[in-house]
Write a protein that holds these residues in place. Structure first.
Motif: not given
Length: 185
Positions: A54-72
């Protein structure tokens, strides 16, 4: 995002987070709640790669999450500052962090569901292979939209609380350090 190396830091953080997440999730669904036994079983049956399922799937979740959270978060703070004609206080930044985190949690829940399915899949199964699109498709076929958003409300609540605490604390610390820097000769 304006932080250099941010994606790299997410990838490295996942090197630590994923093994603990795999053990935690398996403990949550296991008849045995002994963490060390679950950890040992993973190592015995799957080796080190089992801890990183699940490492790749975790990274694939974390990147979009951060790309939404921090700019918002930054946009909400800017809007609030503009509306009140002054810089937001730390508690206001925390409220913006809660909203940003909650929203990011909701929109990335399908990726979290896929990650969880991959981590909990039986060793050797096709789901254990880590294909996120395949996991999402399987959930969609079996459960539809409700399956893709399983656990959305507890996830949103927990991440909103985390956004409030961590982003508010970050903003407070940042303000204090800037103030200390201005006072130093």
């Amino acid at each position: 995002m304006d932080r250099p190396g941010f994606t790299a830091s997410l990838v490295v953080a996942c090197l630590i987070r994923v093994p603990s997440e795999v053990v935690k999730q398996r403990a949550q669904v296991s008849a045995s709640s002994r963490t060390f036994q679950i950890f040992s079983n993973i190592l015995y049956q799957e080796g080190i790669p089992g801890l990183y399922r699940g490492y790749k799937s975790t990274v694939l979740r974390e990147i979009p999450f951060s790309l939404v959270q921090f700019p918002l978060w930054e946009s909400l703070k800017a809007l609030w500052s503009w509306r009140q004609d002054r810089v937001v206080e730390s508690w206001q930044s925390a409220v913006c962090g809660a909203f940003a985190g909650g929203f990011a949690a909701v929109v990335t829940t399908p990726l979290d569901v896929a990650k969880t399915r991959i981590m909990l899949a039986k060793a050797g199964s096709s789901a254990a292979g880590g294909n996120v699109l395949s996991a999402l498709h399987g959930v969609w076929r079996a459960q539809g939209l409700p399956g893709l958003f399983a656990g959305v409300f507890p996830r949103m609540a927990a991440i909103s609380l985390g956004g409030f605490i961590f982003l508010g604390a970050y903003d407070q610390t940042h303000s204090l350090l800037l103030e200390l820097g201005r006072e130093s000769p």
